[in-house]
Design a protein around this motif. Structure first.
Motif, PDB file in Angstrom:
ATOM      1  N   ASP A 117       0.809  -1.219   0.000  1.00  0.00           N
ATOM      2  CA  ASP A 117       0.000   0.000   0.000  1.00  0.00           C
ATOM      3  C   ASP A 117       0.846   1.275   0.000  1.00  0.00           C
ATOM      4  O   ASP A 117       0.497   2.253  -0.667  1.00  0.00           O
ATOM      5  CB  ASP A 117      -1.001  -0.002   1.167  1.00  0.00           C
ATOM      6  N   VAL A 118       1.976   1.268   0.712  1.00  0.00           N
ATOM      7  CA  VAL A 118       2.828   2.467   0.723  1.00  0.00           C
ATOM      8  C   VAL A 118       3.569   2.609  -0.604  1.00  0.00           C
ATOM      9  O   VAL A 118       3.739   3.723  -1.116  1.00  0.00           O
ATOM     10  CB  VAL A 118       3.806   2.431   1.907  1.00  0.00           C
ATOM     11  N   ASP A 119       4.006   1.490  -1.186  1.00  0.00           N
ATOM     12  CA  ASP A 119       4.579   1.534  -2.532  1.00  0.00           C
ATOM     13  C   ASP A 119       3.591   2.159  -3.507  1.00  0.00           C
ATOM     14  O   ASP A 119       3.946   3.017  -4.328  1.00  0.00           O
ATOM     15  CB  ASP A 119       4.929   0.131  -3.019  1.00  0.00           C
ATOM     16  N   ALA A 120       2.341   1.710  -3.427  1.00  0.00           N
ATOM     17  CA  ALA A 120       1.313   2.237  -4.324  1.00  0.00           C
ATOM     18  C   ALA A 120       1.109   3.730  -4.108  1.00  0.00           C
ATOM     19  O   ALA A 120       0.977   4.500  -5.068  1.00  0.00           O
ATOM     20  CB  ALA A 120       0.000   1.480  -4.122  1.00  0.00           C
ATOM     21  N   GLY A 121       1.084   4.154  -2.839  1.00  0.00           N
ATOM     22  CA  GLY A 121       0.931   5.575  -2.544  1.00  0.00           C
ATOM     23  C   GLY A 121       2.085   6.398  -3.095  1.00  0.00           C
ATOM     24  O   GLY A 121       1.892   7.493  -3.637  1.00  0.00           O
ATOM     25  N   THR A 122       3.301   5.870  -2.971  1.00  0.00           N
ATOM     26  CA  THR A 122       4.469   6.566  -3.506  1.00  0.00           C
ATOM     27  C   THR A 122       4.399   6.642  -5.024  1.00  0.00           C
ATOM     28  O   THR A 122       4.712   7.678  -5.628  1.00  0.00           O
ATOM     29  CB  THR A 122       5.765   5.854  -3.070  1.00  0.00           C
ATOM     30  N   TYR A 123       3.979   5.548  -5.653  1.00  0.00           N
ATOM     31  CA  TYR A 123       3.860   5.551  -7.107  1.00  0.00           C
ATOM     32  C   TYR A 123       2.782   6.546  -7.556  1.00  0.00           C
ATOM     33  O   TYR A 123       2.931   7.222  -8.583  1.00  0.00           O
ATOM     34  CB  TYR A 123       3.535   4.148  -7.630  1.00  0.00           C
ATOM     35  N   GLY A 124       1.699   6.639  -6.790  1.00  0.00           N
ATOM     36  CA  GLY A 124       0.676   7.625  -7.102  1.00  0.00           C
ATOM     37  C   GLY A 124       1.221   9.043  -7.070  1.00  0.00           C
ATOM     38  O   GLY A 124       0.940   9.860  -7.956  1.00  0.00           O
ATOM     39  N   GLU A 125       2.028   9.346  -6.040  1.00  0.00           N
ATOM     40  CA  GLU A 125       2.631  10.684  -5.957  1.00  0.00           C
ATOM     41  C   GLU A 125       3.625  10.915  -7.095  1.00  0.00           C
ATOM     42  O   GLU A 125       3.774  12.048  -7.569  1.00  0.00           O
ATOM     43  CB  GLU A 125       3.321  10.863  -4.601  1.00  0.00           C
ATOM     44  N   TYR A 126       4.294   9.858  -7.548  1.00  0.00           N
ATOM     45  CA  TYR A 126       5.222   9.976  -8.672  1.00  0.00           C
ATOM     46  C   TYR A 126       4.479  10.254  -9.979  1.00  0.00           C
ATOM     47  O   TYR A 126       4.869  11.118 -10.770  1.00  0.00           O
ATOM     48  CB  TYR A 126       6.046   8.688  -8.809  1.00  0.00           C
ATOM     49  N   GLU A 127       3.401   9.546 -10.212  1.00  0.00           N
ATOM     50  CA  GLU A 127       2.678   9.695 -11.479  1.00  0.00           C
ATOM     51  C   GLU A 127       1.817  10.953 -11.526  1.00  0.00           C
ATOM     52  O   GLU A 127       1.711  11.606 -12.573  1.00  0.00           O
ATOM     53  CB  GLU A 127       1.787   8.476 -11.722  1.00  0.00           C
ATOM     54  N   PHE A 128       1.197  11.305 -10.396  1.00  0.00           N
ATOM     55  CA  PHE A 128       0.163  12.329 -10.448  1.00  0.00           C
ATOM     56  C   PHE A 128       0.306  13.434  -9.400  1.00  0.00           C
ATOM     57  O   PHE A 128      -0.461  14.395  -9.442  1.00  0.00           O
ATOM     58  CB  PHE A 128      -1.217  11.679 -10.248  1.00  0.00           C
ATOM     59  N   GLY A 129       1.244  13.302  -8.469  1.00  0.00           N
ATOM     60  CA  GLY A 129       1.257  14.209  -7.333  1.00  0.00           C
ATOM     61  C   GLY A 129       2.539  15.002  -7.144  1.00  0.00           C
ATOM     62  O   GLY A 129       3.100  15.559  -8.094  1.00  0.00           O
ATOM     63  N   PRO A 142       4.546   8.750   7.897  1.00  0.00           N
ATOM     64  CA  PRO A 142       4.356   8.452   9.315  1.00  0.00           C
ATOM     65  C   PRO A 142       2.878   8.309   9.650  1.00  0.00           C
ATOM     66  O   PRO A 142       2.077   9.210   9.402  1.00  0.00           O
ATOM     67  CB  PRO A 142       4.953   9.680  10.025  1.00  0.00           C
ATOM     68  N   GLY A 143       2.526   7.150  10.177  1.00  0.00           N
ATOM     69  CA  GLY A 143       1.164   6.890  10.626  1.00  0.00           C
ATOM     70  C   GLY A 143       1.237   6.047  11.875  1.00  0.00           C
ATOM     71  O   GLY A 143       2.079   6.281  12.743  1.00  0.00           O
ATOM     72  N   THR A 144       0.362   5.027  11.978  1.00  0.00           N
ATOM     73  CA  THR A 144       0.451   4.102  13.106  1.00  0.00           C
ATOM     74  C   THR A 144       1.831   3.463  13.144  1.00  0.00           C
ATOM     75  O   THR A 144       2.426   3.276  14.198  1.00  0.00           O
ATOM     76  CB  THR A 144      -0.629   3.018  12.998  1.00  0.00           C
ATOM     77  N   GLY A 145       2.353   3.132  11.972  1.00  0.00           N
ATOM     78  CA  GLY A 145       3.762   2.788  11.796  1.00  0.00           C
ATOM     79  C   GLY A 145       4.378   3.855  10.917  1.00  0.00           C
ATOM     80  O   GLY A 145       3.862   4.969  10.819  1.00  0.00           O
ATOM     81  N   ILE A 146       5.478   3.523  10.247  1.00  0.00           N
ATOM     82  CA  ILE A 146       6.056   4.451   9.273  1.00  0.00           C
ATOM     83  C   ILE A 146       6.394   3.656   8.025  1.00  0.00           C
ATOM     84  O   ILE A 146       7.258   2.774   8.053  1.00  0.00           O
ATOM     85  CB  ILE A 146       7.305   5.168   9.812  1.00  0.00           C
ATOM     86  N   GLY A 147       5.695   3.955   6.945  1.00  0.00           N
ATOM     87  CA  GLY A 147       5.921   3.257   5.696  1.00  0.00           C
ATOM     88  C   GLY A 147       6.807   4.055   4.767  1.00  0.00           C
ATOM     89  O   GLY A 147       6.868   5.289   4.840  1.00  0.00           O
ATOM     90  N   GLY A 148       7.489   3.355   3.876  1.00  0.00           N
ATOM     91  CA  GLY A 148       8.333   4.005   2.887  1.00  0.00           C
ATOM     92  C   GLY A 148       8.201   3.332   1.541  1.00  0.00           C
ATOM     93  O   GLY A 148       7.853   2.148   1.443  1.00  0.00           O
ATOM     94  N   GLY A 149       8.457   4.083   0.491  1.00  0.00           N
ATOM     95  CA  GLY A 149       8.458   3.544  -0.853  1.00  0.00           C
ATOM     96  C   GLY A 149       9.404   4.346  -1.714  1.00  0.00           C
ATOM     97  O   GLY A 149       9.780   5.473  -1.364  1.00  0.00           O
ATOM     98  N   CYS A 150       9.813   3.780  -2.845  1.00  0.00           N
ATOM     99  CA  CYS A 150      10.723   4.481  -3.744  1.00  0.00           C
ATOM    100  C   CYS A 150      10.387   4.139  -5.192  1.00  0.00           C
ATOM    101  O   CYS A 150      10.232   2.966  -5.540  1.00  0.00           O
ATOM    102  CB  CYS A 150      12.178   4.102  -3.447  1.00  0.00           C
ATOM    103  N   VAL A 151      10.284   5.166  -6.016  1.00  0.00           N
ATOM    104  CA  VAL A 151      10.180   5.001  -7.465  1.00  0.00           C
ATOM    105  C   VAL A 151      11.496   5.478  -8.062  1.00  0.00           C
ATOM    106  O   VAL A 151      11.897   6.628  -7.865  1.00  0.00           O
ATOM    107  CB  VAL A 151       9.007   5.809  -8.059  1.00  0.00           C
TER     108      VAL A 151
END
Length: 329
Positions: A117-129, A142-151
C-alpha cells in the motif's frame, strides 16, 4: 467483447481504517469511489467479500461493467508474495496466506496486480502528485507505523519477490523502545503517530498538556493527529516539542535515504504531516540540512504529499497498468 472497450481501471486501498475502491477512466480520472469501514480481525473470507462488494458498488456508481475493466490494482499492507499476489500476513486484518490476486481475477475476470500500500501511494505521488515524473522519488508516511516507498526511473524499487524500503524499521538508536516488530530503537518506535500519541498521553497525565487532557484524556487510541494539532493551537506547547522530536527522527531517516539513493524528491505524507504540515516539514528540513553531507544538500527537495487518501488507490491502478503493459511485451 472488443479489446478497445477495456478502458477502465479499479484502484483499491486495503490499508487504514477504511477500505476504498476507485473507478478510473483510461486517463486515470476518478469517476466513482466507494468506501467501507474495515472490521478488524473479521478474517480473510469476510474481508474478501467486503472488498468485492466495495468494488462492485463503485462500478455500479460509475456505470462500468466487468467487460470494460482493463485491470485492478490493489494496495495491501503486510508482507506480500508479489509474483503470486498473496498477502502473507496482515495482523490488523487477521489474514495469513490470502491469494488476493487469484480471487479478484477469478471474480472480475480481469488482470489484477497486488502491491504494497505504501509503494502504491508513492507511485501515485510519482505519477500524479508531488513527485510527478522525477527521476527518483522516495515516499515516507508516518502513521500508526512508518511506511516508505521508492520510485526509481519509473519503477517501484522492490525485491525479487518482496517489498523493500521498510524505512520505519531502520535502527536509529542502539537501544530504545520496541516497534511493532519487536525491534528496539527503530524509526517507527520513536517517530510514528503511535509513539507521538503515547508521549502526548504521558504529557497530559503529567499536567504538561492540559487542553489535550480535557479533550482526549490519556488513552492513546483517542489521541489522533488532528487532536495533536488542536492541542498545539490551544496552547499545549509541550506537544510542540514532542512533534518536533518525531520530525527530527524522520529528518535523520531522510538523511540516510538521500545518502543511499540521492532522490530528487522526498514526499512526506500521512496523518501527522497532513495535520501539522508547517511544523513537521520545517523540522524535517532543518534536521536534513544540518546532518546531510554538503554535496547532497541541494540535491533533494522535501515536499508534502498532494494526493491525500487517494494516493494508494490511484497509484495501485497506475502501477497495475504499467505492470500489465510491461508483461504484454
Amino acid at each position: 467483447m472488443p479489446s478497445e472497450l477495456k478502458t477502465h481501471w479499479i484502484g483499491f486501498d486495503l490499508g487504514g481504517t477504511k477500505i476504498m475502491a476507485d473507478v478510473y477512466d483510461s486517463q486515470f480520472k476518478r469517476i466513482a469511489c466507494n468506501r467501507k469501514k474495515t472490521k478488524g480481525h473479521e478474517g480473510s473470507a469476510a474481508g474478501l467479500k467486503r472488498i468485492i462488494a466495495t468494488i462492485e458498488a463503485a462500478m455500479l456508481e460509475a456505470n462500468v461493467t466487468q467487460r470494460q475493466l482493463a485491470g485492478i490494482g490493489i494496495g495491501c499492507p503486510g508482507p506480500l508474495d508479489l509474483k503470486q499476489g498473496i498477502v502473507l500476513e496482515a495482523p490488523n486484518l487477521n489474514w495469513q496466506n490470502v491469494p488476493v490476486k487469484k480471487i479478484l481475477q477469478d471474480h472480475f475476470e480481469c488482470p489484477t496486480v497486488v502491491s504494497n500500500d505504501v509503494d502504491a501511494g508513492t507511485y501515485g505521488e510519482y505519477e500524479f502528485g508531488a513527485g510527478k515524473k522525477a527521476r527518483c522519488v522516495i515516499g515516507i508516511f508516518p502513521g500508526t507505523g512508518i511506511g516508505g516507498g521508492c520510485v526509481y526511473e519509473g519503477n517501484l524499487l522492490q525485491g525479487s519477490n518482496c517489498t523493500c524500503m521498510e524505512i520505519g524499521h531502520i535502527p536509529l538508536l542502539s537501544d530504545g523502545p520496541l516497534d511493532g516488530a519487536g525491534n528496539a530503537g527503530s524509526l517507527e518506535s520513536v517517530a510514528s503517530r503511535l509513539a507521538v500519541s503515547a508521549a502526548a498521553a504521558q504529557a497530559a497525565y503529567r499536567g504538561q498538556a492540559p487542553w489535550l487532557m480535557e479533550k482526549c484524556g490519556t488513552k492513546i487510541d483517542d489521541i489522533r493527529s488532528g487532536d495533536l494539532a488542536d492541542a498545539i493551537q490551544n496552547g499545549d506547547t509541550f506537544i510542540v516539542k514532542i512533534v518536533e522530536k518525531s520530525a527530527q527522527h524522520v529528518g535523520l531517516a531522510v538523511v540516510t535515504a538521500v545518502h543511499l539513493l540521492a532522490p530528487d524528491i522526498v514526499v512526506l505524507g500521512g496523518g501527522l504531516v497532513e495535520a501539522m504540515p508547517d511544523l513537521y516539514l520545517e523540522m524535517v528540513r532543518k534536521t536534513f540540512r544540518k546532518r546531510v553531507l554538503s554535496t547532497f544538500r541541494d540535491v533533494t527537495q522535501i515536499v508534502p504529499a498532494k494526493l491525500g487518501d487517494q494516493a494508494t488507490a490511484l497509484g495501485a491502478a497506475a502501477w497495475a497498468k504499467k505492470c500489465l503493459e510491461r508483461n504484454s511485451k
